[in-house]
Scaffold this motif. Structure first.
Motif, PDB file in Angstrom:
ATOM      1  N   SER A  82       0.771  -1.043  -0.098  1.00 19.94           N
ATOM      2  CA  SER A  82       0.284  -0.134   0.203  1.00 19.94           C
ATOM      3  C   SER A  82       1.161   1.334   0.154  1.00 19.94           C
ATOM      4  N   GLN A  83       2.073   1.109   0.320  1.00 24.37           N
ATOM      5  CA  GLN A  83       2.976   2.269   0.839  1.00 24.37           C
ATOM      6  C   GLN A  83       4.424   1.619   0.363  1.00 24.37           C
ATOM      7  N   VAL A  84       5.466   2.942  -0.183  1.00 23.81           N
ATOM      8  CA  VAL A  84       6.421   1.885  -0.140  1.00 23.81           C
ATOM      9  C   VAL A  84       7.569   3.490  -0.744  1.00 23.81           C
ATOM     10  N   PRO A  85       7.755   3.555   0.435  1.00 17.37           N
ATOM     11  CA  PRO A  85       9.155   4.334   0.926  1.00 17.37           C
ATOM     12  C   PRO A  85      10.565   3.958   0.198  1.00 17.37           C
ATOM     13  N   VAL A  86      10.765   4.816   0.142  1.00 17.17           N
ATOM     14  CA  VAL A  86      12.465   5.008  -0.577  1.00 17.17           C
ATOM     15  C   VAL A  86      12.676   6.184  -1.349  1.00 17.17           C
ATOM     16  N   PHE A  87      14.428   6.392  -0.687  1.00 19.01           N
ATOM     17  CA  PHE A  87      15.090   7.603  -1.171  1.00 19.01           C
ATOM     18  C   PHE A  87      15.128   7.903  -2.471  1.00 19.01           C
TER      19      PHE A  87
ATOM     20  N   ILE B 202      12.635  13.163  -6.397  1.00 25.47           N
ATOM     21  CA  ILE B 202      10.862  13.024  -5.726  1.00 25.47           C
ATOM     22  C   ILE B 202       9.636  13.886  -6.473  1.00 25.47           C
ATOM     23  N   SER B 203       9.909  14.020  -8.032  1.00 25.45           N
ATOM     24  CA  SER B 203       8.749  14.166  -8.144  1.00 25.45           C
ATOM     25  C   SER B 203       7.855  13.026  -8.960  1.00 25.45           C
ATOM     26  N   ASP B 204       8.406  11.723  -8.571  1.00 24.56           N
ATOM     27  CA  ASP B 204       7.837  10.879  -8.818  1.00 24.56           C
ATOM     28  C   ASP B 204       6.768   9.911  -7.223  1.00 24.56           C
ATOM     29  N   THR B 205       6.947  11.251  -6.298  1.00 27.36           N
ATOM     30  CA  THR B 205       6.077  10.954  -5.706  1.00 27.36           C
ATOM     31  C   THR B 205       4.240  11.020  -5.381  1.00 27.36           C
TER      32      THR B 205
ATOM     33  N   THR C 284       0.897   3.709  -2.659  1.00 25.97           N
ATOM     34  CA  THR C 284       1.395   5.284  -2.497  1.00 25.97           C
ATOM     35  C   THR C 284       3.370   5.223  -2.698  1.00 25.97           C
ATOM     36  N   LEU C 285       3.702   5.662  -3.532  1.00 25.12           N
ATOM     37  CA  LEU C 285       5.099   6.061  -3.780  1.00 25.12           C
ATOM     38  C   LEU C 285       5.936   7.370  -2.968  1.00 25.12           C
ATOM     39  N   GLN C 286       6.383   7.417  -2.028  1.00 24.87           N
ATOM     40  CA  GLN C 286       7.162   8.441  -1.259  1.00 24.87           C
ATOM     41  C   GLN C 286       8.390   8.409  -1.316  1.00 24.87           C
ATOM     42  N   VAL C 287       8.820   9.375  -1.494  1.00 16.17           N
ATOM     43  CA  VAL C 287       9.995   9.620  -2.276  1.00 16.17           C
ATOM     44  C   VAL C 287      11.067  11.046  -1.282  1.00 16.17           C
ATOM     45  N   LYS C 288      12.333   9.846  -0.798  1.00 17.74           N
ATOM     46  CA  LYS C 288      11.857  11.286   0.183  1.00 17.74           C
ATOM     47  C   LYS C 288      13.501  11.373  -0.146  1.00 17.74           C
ATOM     48  N   PRO C 289      13.773  13.503   0.323  1.00 21.03           N
ATOM     49  CA  PRO C 289      15.030  13.420   0.024  1.00 21.03           C
ATOM     50  C   PRO C 289      16.751  12.776   0.696  1.00 21.03           C
TER      51      PRO C 289
END
Lengths: 112, 113
Positions: free
Chosen positions: B9-14, B83-86, B108-113
């Motif tokens: 459901s959520q994928v956090p990635v740098f 970041i814009s892929d969030t 939900t793809l969350q791209v972190k700096p």
């Protein structure tokens, strides 16, 4: 290129009120669709129209009616709105065979 | 009946890391497969599609997906995210006849700096 245009973008209704969501496409597509989007459930098909003059129920048709007015326009009507119909509604269209669907910007509907 | 399952459901990635969003489907007939992206408060935009032919499909914004018939999967990948892929990403299947889409629940793809 307008693509798929939905109106209105936002709407607040009271329980029991009625309203019609409008959708028009300018791509000469045969098929048009109405989906609703709810958190954690993806998009679910409400009704679709394979061609002008035909409509069929989708997965969640209860409480809705549709009209395919002509090839360009496909409207969705809520006769007596209920809080369970609070959702984001998307209209889409595709050419025959459904190789790609194009979506409108959505209508955010809140029923209080 | 057709169905689609998005396994996360959520994928956090740098930022600049690779990412894979997983999608499995079930269908008794030949299908068309799609990935759509939805940016906040916007409609859905097609990323890529598999209709037939090569099982590796390339889409917009550097995304690609591989159709695996034996595993009934259509995973989405990008070697280096920005970041814009969030955004929220939806996998969908169509029977190729009516054009009706069956969607997964979304990732939900969350791209972190």
């Amino acid at each position: 290129n307008a693509g798929v245009t939905q109106t209105p973008k936002f709407q607040v209704l009271k329980t029991g009120q009625s309203m019609t969501l409008q959708c028009a496409q300018d791509m000469n597509h045969n098929s048009m669709y109405w989906y609703r989007q709810d958190p954690g459930m993806g998009l679910r098909l409400i009704y679709y129209s394979a061609s002008e003059g035909t409509t069929d129920k989708g997965e969640v048709p209860n409480g809705y009616n549709v009209s395919r007015l002509n090839k360009r326009e496909f409207s969705l009507r809520l006769e007596s709105a209920a809080p369970s119909q609070t959702s984001v509604y998307f209209c889409a269209s595709s050419s025959y065979g459904g190789t790609e669907a194009f979506f409108g910007q959505g209508t955010r509907l809140t029923v209080v | 009946a057709q169905s689609v399952t998005q396994l996360d459901s959520q994928v956090p990635v740098f930022e600049e890391a690779p990412v894979e969003l997983r999608c499995n489907y079930s269908s008794s007939v030949s299908v068309y497969l799609f990935w759509y992206v939805q940016y906040p408060n916007q409609g859905l935009q097609l990323l890529l599609k598999y209709l037939s032919g090569s099982t590796l499909v390339k889409g917009i914004n550097g995304f690609e997906a591989e159709f695996n018939k034996s595993q009934t999967s259509f995973h989405l990948r990008k070697p280096s995210v920005h970041i814009s892929d969030t955004a929220e990403y939806f996998c969908a299947v169509s029977d190729g006849n009516t054009g009706k889409l069956i969607f997964g629940q979304g990732t939900t793809l969350q791209v972190k700096p």
